[in-house]
Scaffold this motif. Structure first.
Motif, short mmCIF file in Angstrom:
data_model
loop_
_atom_site.label_atom_id
_atom_site.label_comp_id
_atom_site.label_asym_id
_atom_site.label_seq_id
_atom_site.Cartn_x
_atom_site.Cartn_y
_atom_site.Cartn_z
N GLY A 90 1.00 -1.39 0.10
CA GLY A 90 0.04 0.08 0.09
C GLY A 90 0.79 1.16 -0.07
O GLY A 90 1.66 1.39 0.56
N THR A 100 -1.99 2.79 -5.36
CA THR A 100 -2.93 1.76 -4.99
C THR A 100 -4.26 2.49 -4.54
O THR A 100 -4.45 3.59 -4.02
N GLU A 101 -5.35 1.72 -4.22
CA GLU A 101 -6.58 2.03 -3.89
C GLU A 101 -7.39 1.12 -3.04
O GLU A 101 -7.12 -0.11 -3.52
N ALA A 102 -8.20 1.40 -2.21
CA ALA A 102 -9.00 0.40 -1.63
C ALA A 102 -10.18 -0.11 -2.62
O ALA A 102 -10.82 0.70 -3.14
N GLU A 105 -13.20 -3.12 2.41
CA GLU A 105 -12.52 -3.19 3.82
C GLU A 105 -13.26 -4.33 4.28
O GLU A 105 -14.48 -4.59 4.22
N ARG A 125 -8.09 -4.47 4.53
CA ARG A 125 -8.55 -3.74 3.84
C ARG A 125 -7.79 -4.53 2.29
O ARG A 125 -6.86 -5.18 2.33
N LEU A 166 -6.59 -4.05 -1.36
CA LEU A 166 -6.08 -3.11 -1.95
C LEU A 166 -5.72 -3.29 -3.84
O LEU A 166 -5.48 -4.49 -3.57
#
Ligand code: SF4
Ligand code: SF4
Ligand code: SF4
Ligand code: SF4
Lengths: 318, 335
Positions: free
Chosen positions: A234, B61-63, B66, B256, B258
């Motif tokens: 991340g 990066t992005e979620a 969750e 999360r 990702l």
């Protein structure tokens, strides 16, 4: 062609022809004259194309790790390449009998981007003369100060020649003393300003690993930065800080000050400032005069039962 | 066509910022980045920002979601939809690059919802070029310093301000919001200057195609790969690289999922569960990057996956880049 360049070519040719080396690593022709490429000569024809001029930039030691071929590899070594080779030998990633070092004395390498900015046009050739650099472009030859044309790393270089070599292209120069002028400037700032500074730097890190892949001391077969249990993928400020703590601590005491990490970084993060801070501290705390040169006794790389470990006995931290 | 005075540009961005996140070119430690804009000086005089438009529509990066829970019950929450954003200051090559990867994510039977949502929430205000770097080769790739592909609004910079042209409905809406800040254009010199700007690396490189059958085992790949350092510089900066990784980050009982960039040059890019690595050698990885861009992508989409932005040319630490490979391949073909 300079005398050193022709000597390099004939030497490499000889080494290859006699089978003393399987590959000779140096520089060869690129897409433009100001950007010679790392070059891997495998026969006399390849050796005949080797180049040696002030635009030879990238450091070469790390390529020794890639070579899978049996038998020794020849490599051209300026001071920084020489220290890189020593690093790989000291860390036992390359064995001495697998490398044949051809030493050359370097007066600095010209950064083609800086040269382009200075000259306002694509540089075609460069010559170093004392404190001046003569840059030739399509419109003629002009003079510029050394400090505005050389790679950053070369401006603080104290190692023009490798410390040893199997063959020499010219007379080696003795090593000098490396200073750390920028570290003091950073240390004078208070913690908040320093934190703000590194936040700005690290927040733009792409985690592209170009710094790691450029470094002759970052050569672990399996790097903790690739393991999600140590650092997940991340992208966030804290992960980026973690990345940089890890990188800096892992090369502390082993960094050879070639500056290749900073040179490779597409985000222009001043990684040498961190490396220099460690080196300066190692010099001052351990009394090592030249912390960037591989030592027989590595200050952070050996265990001594009689080291003072005050913190263990509940005493003050050193 | 409309005109906006340079002094009014910040007013326009401010206005757009009331409903959207605005990005603009800002100088950070000497280099220009497309950055979240909060009133900083808008940089000029740059050729191309360090980060391409891709980075803002397809973030590193992005979620995706969750999650939280124990062994039997897990609650899953989808990531919230992206906020509207307006990006000012990308270049025509990057806008074309964004359109190029949008086809990958949004055309065909499988639409990537994460990408689609963000792409649709994004308005692209491109600034055409008045200067090219030695590394630029958009023209060789069939584009130009004034190409329209991928942009909603095109700005043509002149000495006093910009000629402004809306190219899409979203672009028209921007001009509506700009009411009062725009004048009628009095000429079109700025546009012509962009259209006619010479670009250093010319030629018809966009016709170069590789057929893997012919080129797969060519010794050229070995020659090329020897100097590669297997970093992520070329692909991470490239506006048309889009490889994706999906991974979970867990802390205790929460985590999360990702989604983010991957890089075909990394040595474990094709490391499989069980330990098999399908591309353990540098030669295989370097070859993949160029065959993807010059063979597989053209086969699937009818165009090369390169827009000639020059980033790999400028940033690869060992000059292993698309312009060079295209030149080399021209030679290889002729030979
Ligand atoms: S760091 Fe020193 S030895 Fe290396 S290229 Fe620069 S001046 Fe030469
Ligand atoms: S080279 Fe620069 S951008 Fe890339 S990981 Fe290292 S510090 Fe970050
Ligand atoms: S081609 Fe250059 S930028 Fe790309 S992985 Fe190799 S060394 Fe890094
Ligand atoms: S391959 Fe290089 S020039 Fe082409 S779009 Fe990617 S970064 Fe730009």
């Amino acid at each position: 062609m300079s005398e050193r360049e022709s000597r390099l070519r004939s030497l490499a040719e000889e080494l290859l022809a006699s089978g003393q080396v399987r590959t000779f690593i140096g520089f060869g022709p690129g897409y433009e004259p100001s950007r010679p490429l790392p070059w891997f000569a495998q026969d006399p024809a390849g050796a005949a194309q080797l180049l040696l001029n002030p635009f030879c930039g990238a450091t070469l030691a790390r390529y020794l790790l890639d070579d899978g071929s049996p038998g020794p590899v020849g490599v051209l070594a300026r001071g920084c390449d020489g220290l890189g080779i020593e690093r790989l030998l000291a860390d036992r990633r390359v064995s001495r009998d697998r490398v044949h070092v051809v030493g050359v004395t370097c007066r600095g390498a010209v950064d083609p981007d800086k040269a382009y900015r200075e000259a306002g046009d694509t540089p075609l050739s460069a010559e170093l003369e004392g404190e001046r650099v003569l840059l030739t472009t399509a419109s003629g030859t002009r003079e510029f100060p050394r400090a505005s044309c050389l790679y950053d790393r070369c401006l603080s270089c104290a190692d023009p020649s490798p410390r040893w070599a199997d063959d020499w292209l010219d007379e080696p120069l003795p090593p000098g003393k490396r200073e750390f002028p920028d570290v003091a400037g950073l240390e004078q700032q208070d913690a908040d300003r320093r934190y703000a500074f590194w936040t700005r730097q690290f927040s733009r890190c792409l985690r592209c690993h170009a710094c790691r892949q450029a470094c002759p001391a970052c050569h672990c077969v399996s790097c903790s930065l690739d393991h999600p249990e140590w650092l997940d993928g991340g992208i966030s400020l804290d992960n980026n800080f973690m990345y940089h703590f890890t990188r800096a601590y892992h090369v502390a005491g082993r960094c050879i000050a070639c500056g290749e990490c900073q040179q490779a970084c597409p985000a222009q993060i001043p990684l040498m400032l961190l490396n220099d801070k460690f080196m300066r501290d190692i010099r001052d705390l351990f009394g090592v005069c030249h912390p960037h040169r591989p030592q027989e006794k590595e200050p952070l790389g050996q265990f001594c039962p009689d080291d003072p470990e005050g913190w263990r006995e509940g005493g003050a931290q050193p | 066509m409309k005109f906006i005075a340079a002094a009014k540009l910040p007013l326009l961005l401010e206005r757009l910022g009331r409903h959207s996140q605005v990005y603009a070119p800002v100088a950070v430690d000497g280099r220009v980045w497309l950055s979240p804009w909060t009133g900083e000086d808008i940089a000029g005089g740059y050729v191309n920002p360090v980060n391409s438009l891709k980075t803002l529509v397809y973030p590193q990066t992005e979620a995706v979601l969750e999650f939280e829970g124990g062994e039997t019950d897990v609650t899953v929450r989808e990531a919230s939809p992206p906020a509207p954003q307006v990006i000012f200051g990308g270049r025509p090559c990057d806008a074309a690059g964004l359109d190029l990867i949008a086809r990958v994510f949004m055309e065909g039977p499988f639409v990537d919802e994460l990408f689609r949502r963000r792409r649709e929430a994004t308005t692209i205000m491109t600034v055409a070029c008045r200067q090219a770097a030695p590394s630029c080769f958009c023209r060789a790739m069939g584009l130009s310093p004034a190409s329209e592909r991928g942009s909603d609004v095109l700005f043509f910079p002149g000495p006093e301000g910009y000629l402004v042209e809306a190219l899409t409905e979203a672009g028209e809406q921007i001009l509506e919001q700009a009411a009062g800040l725009l004048d009628d254009a009095t000429g079109d010199q700025a546009r012509r200057a962009c259209q006619e700007l010479p670009v250093p690396l010319a030629g018809d490189l966009n016709t170069v195609r590789l057929t893997p059958e012919e080129g797969f085992e060519h010794p050229y790949w070995e020659h090329l790969a020897r100097r590669c350092r297997s970093c992520g510089t070329c692909t991470y900066l490239c506006p048309t690289c889009y490889c994706t990784a999906l991974f979970d980050v867990t802390r205790g009982t929460r985590g999360r999922r990702l989604r983010g960039w991957d890089c075909c040059q990394f040595k474990d890019f094709l490391l499989m569960a069980g330990g098999h690595n399908a591309r353990p050698q540098k030669k295989q990885r370097v070859r993949n990057r160029f065959l993807h861009k010059l063979s597989y992508h053209p086969a699937n989409y009818g165009e090369q996956a390169c827009v000639g932005c020059g980033r790999c040319v400028d940033n690869c630490p060992v000059c292993l880049h698309m312009a060079g490979v295209l030149k080399d391949l021209g030679e290889v073909e002729r030979a």
